[in-house]
Design an enzyme around this catalytic site. Structure first.
Site, mmCIF file in Angstrom:
data_model
loop_
_atom_site.group_PDB
_atom_site.id
_atom_site.type_symbol
_atom_site.label_atom_id
_atom_site.label_comp_id
_atom_site.label_asym_id
_atom_site.label_seq_id
_atom_site.Cartn_x
_atom_site.Cartn_y
_atom_site.Cartn_z
ATOM 1 N N LYS A 164 -38.107 34.797 43.666
ATOM 2 C CA LYS A 164 -38.088 33.651 44.572
ATOM 3 C C LYS A 164 -36.655 33.166 44.767
ATOM 4 O O LYS A 164 -36.012 32.713 43.814
ATOM 5 C CB LYS A 164 -38.919 32.501 43.994
ATOM 6 N N GLY A 172 -30.242 28.026 37.697
ATOM 7 C CA GLY A 172 -30.425 26.778 38.445
ATOM 8 C C GLY A 172 -30.024 25.601 37.577
ATOM 9 O O GLY A 172 -29.229 25.748 36.643
ATOM 10 N N THR A 186 -34.390 21.714 35.599
ATOM 11 C CA THR A 186 -35.402 22.712 35.967
ATOM 12 C C THR A 186 -35.579 23.703 34.814
ATOM 13 O O THR A 186 -36.709 24.109 34.506
ATOM 14 C CB THR A 186 -34.982 23.477 37.241
ATOM 15 N N GLU A 222 -29.766 30.420 32.976
ATOM 16 C CA GLU A 222 -28.361 30.165 33.333
ATOM 17 C C GLU A 222 -28.346 28.822 34.052
ATOM 18 O O GLU A 222 -28.842 28.712 35.178
ATOM 19 C CB GLU A 222 -27.841 31.268 34.275
ATOM 20 N N CYS A 273 -21.079 27.345 39.898
ATOM 21 C CA CYS A 273 -21.314 26.827 38.535
ATOM 22 C C CYS A 273 -20.073 26.978 37.674
ATOM 23 O O CYS A 273 -19.941 26.300 36.667
ATOM 24 C CB CYS A 273 -22.493 27.548 37.913
ATOM 25 N N GLU A 290 -22.877 16.674 35.847
ATOM 26 C CA GLU A 290 -22.530 17.703 36.831
ATOM 27 C C GLU A 290 -22.630 17.129 38.242
ATOM 28 O O GLU A 290 -23.656 16.566 38.612
ATOM 29 C CB GLU A 290 -23.485 18.897 36.702
HETATM 30 P P1 NAD Z 1 -32.627 24.050 40.990
HETATM 31 O O1 NAD Z 1 -32.878 24.072 39.521
HETATM 32 O O2 NAD Z 1 -33.031 22.863 41.760
HETATM 33 O O3 NAD Z 1 -33.338 25.294 41.700
HETATM 34 C C1 NAD Z 1 -33.103 26.625 41.308
HETATM 35 C C2 NAD Z 1 -34.321 27.460 41.667
HETATM 36 O O4 NAD Z 1 -35.430 27.041 40.883
HETATM 37 C C3 NAD Z 1 -34.753 27.330 43.124
HETATM 38 O O5 NAD Z 1 -35.220 28.572 43.586
HETATM 39 C C4 NAD Z 1 -35.898 26.328 43.025
HETATM 40 O O6 NAD Z 1 -36.825 26.422 44.078
HETATM 41 C C5 NAD Z 1 -36.538 26.725 41.715
HETATM 42 N N1 NAD Z 1 -37.314 25.682 41.053
HETATM 43 C C6 NAD Z 1 -37.215 24.329 41.203
HETATM 44 N N2 NAD Z 1 -38.125 23.700 40.424
HETATM 45 C C7 NAD Z 1 -38.796 24.676 39.754
HETATM 46 C C8 NAD Z 1 -39.848 24.657 38.786
HETATM 47 N N3 NAD Z 1 -40.390 23.517 38.349
HETATM 48 N N4 NAD Z 1 -40.299 25.845 38.306
HETATM 49 C C9 NAD Z 1 -39.742 27.000 38.719
HETATM 50 N N5 NAD Z 1 -38.776 27.078 39.649
HETATM 51 C C10 NAD Z 1 -38.288 25.927 40.145
HETATM 52 O O7 NAD Z 1 -31.077 24.363 41.145
HETATM 53 P P2 NAD Z 1 -30.248 24.390 42.507
HETATM 54 O O8 NAD Z 1 -30.031 22.984 42.938
HETATM 55 O O9 NAD Z 1 -30.834 25.386 43.413
HETATM 56 O O10 NAD Z 1 -28.865 25.005 41.973
HETATM 57 C C11 NAD Z 1 -27.807 24.252 41.472
HETATM 58 C C12 NAD Z 1 -27.764 24.339 39.960
HETATM 59 O O11 NAD Z 1 -27.673 25.698 39.549
HETATM 60 C C13 NAD Z 1 -26.533 23.670 39.380
HETATM 61 O O12 NAD Z 1 -26.921 22.921 38.262
HETATM 62 C C14 NAD Z 1 -25.650 24.836 38.958
HETATM 63 O O13 NAD Z 1 -24.748 24.571 37.921
HETATM 64 C C15 NAD Z 1 -26.662 25.837 38.552
HETATM 65 N N6 NAD Z 1 -26.120 27.189 38.563
HETATM 66 C C16 NAD Z 1 -25.881 27.800 37.368
HETATM 67 C C17 NAD Z 1 -25.332 29.076 37.335
HETATM 68 C C18 NAD Z 1 -25.063 29.787 36.044
HETATM 69 O O14 NAD Z 1 -24.777 30.971 36.072
HETATM 70 N N7 NAD Z 1 -25.149 29.117 34.912
HETATM 71 C C19 NAD Z 1 -25.056 29.724 38.541
HETATM 72 C C20 NAD Z 1 -25.311 29.059 39.742
HETATM 73 C C21 NAD Z 1 -25.853 27.789 39.745
#
Ligand code: NAD
Length: 480
Positions: free
Chosen positions: A173, A226, A230, A248, A282, A384
């Protein structure tokens, strides 16, 4: 208007609900495509397709799987410009960045894992003339891959490639905020001849599709990138089911600048590590700690470089920053800039939404923002923000800067600028971060372990780490 479709069992399908989510172009603020509002029924269909495809895919010679994934890599490369433009429109990132970083990296991810899997080997442990142990590694079965919006195809393929290369079938997804290149990837999968059911892509909200993937009893491993909140929710559901989990998560990365650094390189690279992709990587450093004797000269040179950065239409190569990914995210960033003001911060540069003209009048643009005068432990410096906002702070000693750097709940990445060799090793070893860059930033070798400590995640991606994650080990002991 273009309608994105799910990709299940090798076919394109509408969501069972029959409803769609608006997909916004962040540079114009207008809806430009529709995303399937899928739910657990679509996930169920994807799981059944993956289950059916698994015996043949996992039983295939790894050379044959590799050839199919190399073909997929080549096809993305062949359509690189089309992918880059689509990524830019969907996410708001400058097209030059998508063209030089995001899409080439997606090409590399498939290429890297298609070949890495050919070199996966296992160990034997001989017990003299008593017994011999050998280890088998087998694919887990069905892997769930969930990715965020900031590096859409880059991170989506970073999970899918090792999962497929090691013989798993995948239910994936992408973020509902940036689904377009994942949809294009499903078109490439058909053209590459990936067998039906091996890769399934279900679009929609995290709270419906993501949750259904995490909760599905037949999906045995979850690879998630993400936000930390989450990640917590996913753990709550997946941990009691004893699923393998790779998380991650978020970061609040320190940049540490010692007075003996290569000044010009430190300034130029820190501008990049602060504002690349509008600060929505990130790995971007958002807290810049500068050794006191260098504080004023660094600040002056940094601000001079920041003033040169142009922000605007992501499709115009003259702009270094594009649009923020969504209206809610733009509002969140602006809220943090206000918080910084309330906490006593002085805005040295930026601090405002940019009101562009013409078709970009409703676009989500924010000026690159530099703030000073805040303590290391205030909310602005602990939470963040994930946007084009950085703070500058002076420090006097190594002990002091390590205390500042390690003070957040996160531990993803850090950069360290010094010409002093032993100090570089000493400080790097004491930073609580999964990745430390010395005198550089975002220099990536795909073989290295990638991931964060503390609230930045659990597990490591990259190299054989990911292939190990997506396989199950079994030790066999034979008495001689
Ligand atoms: P998010 O957690 O809102 O969403 C990430 C993904 O998870 C999306 O596909 C979303 O639809 C899905 N999701 C949301 N709620 C869920 C649930 N309850 N169960 C399962 N899936 C769910 O994050 P975002 O806003 O898309 O991304 C930004 C975040 O990602 C920032 O915190 C950033 O630091 C982090 N990030 C981390 C890395 C890393 O490598 N550590 C890399 C990129 C981004």
């Amino acid at each position: 208007m273009q309608k994105i479709q799910n990709y299940i069992n090798g076919k394109f399908a509408d969501p069972q609900s029959g409803t769609y989510i608006d997909n916004y172009n962040p540079a114009t603020g207008q809806v430009y495509s529709l995303i399937p509002d899928s739910d657990e029924r679509d996930v169920e269909a994807a799981v059944q397709a993956a289950k059916k495809a698994f015996p043949a895919w996992s039983g295939m010679r790894s050379e044959d799987r590799s050839a199919l994934l190399l073909r997929l890599s080549e096809l993305i490369g062949k359509h690189l410009e089309r992918f880059a433009v689509a990524e830019s429109i969907d996410n708001g990132k400058p097209v030059w960045l998508a063209r030089t970083v995001d899409i080439p990296r997606a090409v590399s991810n498939f290429h890297f894992y298609a070949t890495a899997a050919l070199h996966l080997s296992t160990e034997t442990h001989a017990m003299g003339d008593v017994a011999i142990n050998y280890t088998l590694r087998t694919p887990i079965g069905i892997a769930g891959c969930i990715s965020p919006w900031n590096l859409p195809l880059y991170l989506f393929s970073w999970k899918i490639a090792p999962a497929l290369a090691s013989g798993n079938c995948v239910v994936a997804k992408p973020s509902e905020i940036t689904p377009m290149t994942a949809y294009m990837l499903s078109e490439m999968a058909v053209e590459a001849g990936i067998p039906p059911g091996v890769l399934n892509i279900v679009h929609g909200y995290g709270t419906k599709v993501g949750k259904a993937i995490v909760a599905h009893p037949e999906i045995q491993a979850i690879s998630f990138t993400g936000g930390t909140k989450t990640g917590e929710e996913i753990s709550r559901i997946a941990a009691p089911m004893f699923k393998k989990l790779s998380l991650e998560l978020g970061g609040k990365n320190p940049n540490i600048i010692f007075a003996d650094c290569d000044f010009e390189k430190a300034v130029k690279t820190t501008v990049r590590s602060s504002f690349a992709n509008q600060g929505e990587i990130c790995l971007c450093g958002s807290r810049i700690f500068i050794e006191r004797p260098l504080y004023e000269p660094f600040k002056e040179a940094f601000l001079a470089e920041v003033k040169k950065l142009k922000t605007g239409d992501p499709l115009d190569d003259g702009n270094w920053l594009g649009a923020i990914v969504s209206r809610p995210h733009m509002e969140k960033i602006l809220h943090y800039i206000d918080l910084a003001r309330h906490e006593g911060g002085k805005i040295l540069s930026g601090g405002n939404r940019i009101q562009a003209g013409g078709i970009h009048a409703e676009g989500y643009f924010i000026e690159p923002t530099v703030i000073e005068g805040l303590p290391y432990d205030c909310r602005t410096n602990q939470e963040e923000i994930f946007g084009p906002v950085v703070t500058l702070q002076p420090f006097d000693t190594e002990e002091e800067v390590l205390r500042y750097a390690n003070s957040t709940s996160y531990g993803l990445a850090a950069t360290l600028w010094t010409q002093h060799l032993t100090r570089a090793h000493r400080v790097a070893a004491r930073l609580h971060n999964g990745i430390v860059w010395v005198n550089c930033w975002l220099l990536r070798d795909l073989r290295t372990p990638f991931g964060g400590m503390k609230a930045s995640g659990v597990g490591r991606e990259g190299g054989f780490e990911a292939l190990h994650f997506f396989t199950e080990e079994k030790n066999i002991c034979i008495k001689l």
